[in-house]
Design a protein around this motif. Structure first.
Motif: not given
Length: 149
Positions: A43, A54, A56-59, A66-68, A70, A88
């Motif tokens: 993050n 944000t 972020t991780t695995t989609p 999509d893995g993000v 917000y 998302d």
């Protein structure tokens, strides 16, 4: 204010757990970006009201993710309250609130992840998956990190 435990709340995930450390240590695990990355996701978080960031991780294409994630810091009271938006930008428009209450020599940590649509099958699927993740992974990881501080 106690939550009604008699019926499942389809709009929220509500969890509380005792952590045997003072609020100041628990707060660090919730607000220091490198510690948050260890128990949740990488993050660019800053503990400032209005800060947009944000995770972020695995989609996960099977749920159109999509893995993000917000987020924005909505409320902040050091060592007491952290409320963020969680989106998302497609289906999810939620809030996650952490409350810390001193309890004896430790802290009662409360999580309210709110805003799930009870009539949206995909949101309910997400709520069930995330409820399990918060309970089985993240709360334990927070406690382990706090033990190290």
């Amino acid at each position: 204010m106690p939550h009604d435990k008699t019926a499942e709340d389809l709009r929220a995930i509500r969890i509380d757990q005792f952590i045997a450390h003072p609020p100041a240590k628990v707060w660090r695990a919730l607000t220091e970006p490198e510690l948050v990355a260890r128990w949740l996701m990488p993050n660019d978080f800053k503990p400032e009201v209005g800060h947009r960031f944000t995770f972020t991780t695995t989609p996960r294409p099977n749920v159109d993710f999509d893995g993000v994630v917000y987020c924005e810091v909505l409320e902040l009271e050091p060592e007491k309250l952290l409320k963020i938006s969680w989106s998302d930008r497609k289906r999810a428009d939620w809030t996650v609130t952490w409350r810390l209450e001193p309890e004896g020599k430790g802290t009662r940590l409360f999580l309210d992840h709110e805003g799930f649509d009870p009539d949206d099958e995909m949101q309910q699927f997400s709520r069930r998956i995330m409820d399990g993740g918060w309970r089985s992974q993240h709360f334990g990881a927070i406690a382990a990190i706090v033990d190290e501080l």
